[in-house]
Design an enzyme around this catalytic site. Sequence first.
Site, PDB file in Angstrom:
ATOM      1  CE  LYS A  13      11.669   8.305  -6.529  1.00 43.95           C
ATOM      2  NZ  LYS A  13      10.219   8.048  -6.591  1.00 43.95           N
ATOM      3  NE  ARG A  88      10.746  12.366  -2.108  1.00 41.06           N
ATOM      4  CZ  ARG A  88       9.962  11.531  -1.418  1.00 41.06           C
ATOM      5  NH1 ARG A  88       8.925  11.997  -0.758  1.00 41.06           N
ATOM      6  NH2 ARG A  88      10.241  10.240  -1.375  1.00 41.06           N
ATOM      7  NE  ARG A 127       4.507  -0.030  -1.848  1.00 38.36           N
ATOM      8  CZ  ARG A 127       5.362   0.961  -2.091  1.00 38.36           C
ATOM      9  NH1 ARG A 127       6.509   0.700  -2.708  1.00 38.36           N
ATOM     10  NH2 ARG A 127       5.073   2.200  -1.752  1.00 38.36           N
TER      11      ARG A 127
END
Length: 216
Positions: A13, A88, A127
Amino acid sequence: MNIVLFGPPGAGKGTQAKELAKHYNISHISTGDILRANVRDGTKLGIKAKEYMNKGELVPDEVLIGIIRDRIQQPDCKHGYMLDGYPRTIPQAEALKDILGKVGKPIDVVLNIEVPDKELIGRLSGRRMCSCGESYHMMFNPPLKQGICDVCGGKLYQRDDDKEEVVSQRLEVYAAKTKPLIDYYSNINILVNIDGTGTVESVFRQICDVLDSHQK
């Protein structure tokens, strides 16, 4: 154009929102970036938010709603915005509807980027971050020297909320509390699903096709 970019953690996103904001000259509003800045700076908001983020839980509504209310009324949102990371939950969506109604900035389209959980776990747990702001991925974008930032030479670290066990918890929270938004926005006919398993460029092209059709 007023847009909500929706999808699970690791769906891309943030990356897509930044490119789309430049392409369409609209403001990118990321609650995640705002929260992480507060965590990094050790503000009262950051300390409170970090307790939830490190557990893979959602930051409470009362913290986020105030951020969005203030941000959406800033001058750079006059010609449009893209919300990334909010709402959310259904209560957040309802609160957002009220806020946008009061300021005359209703949502035009909700983009739902879809990616399977197995791929999301691989994306997020791989990550690595540097304190200078650079980010890497051990599979897709590794540093030249393992554990060391290419830009500043700093030591890379894994965010607590990127650890595999926390990622799994984040996805469970998403499934329980966030996926109902798909039905919520679908029922008012502003939801469009996007296949997020391709390259960044292919996903971007899909989204542009959708947005360009909405502008006609």
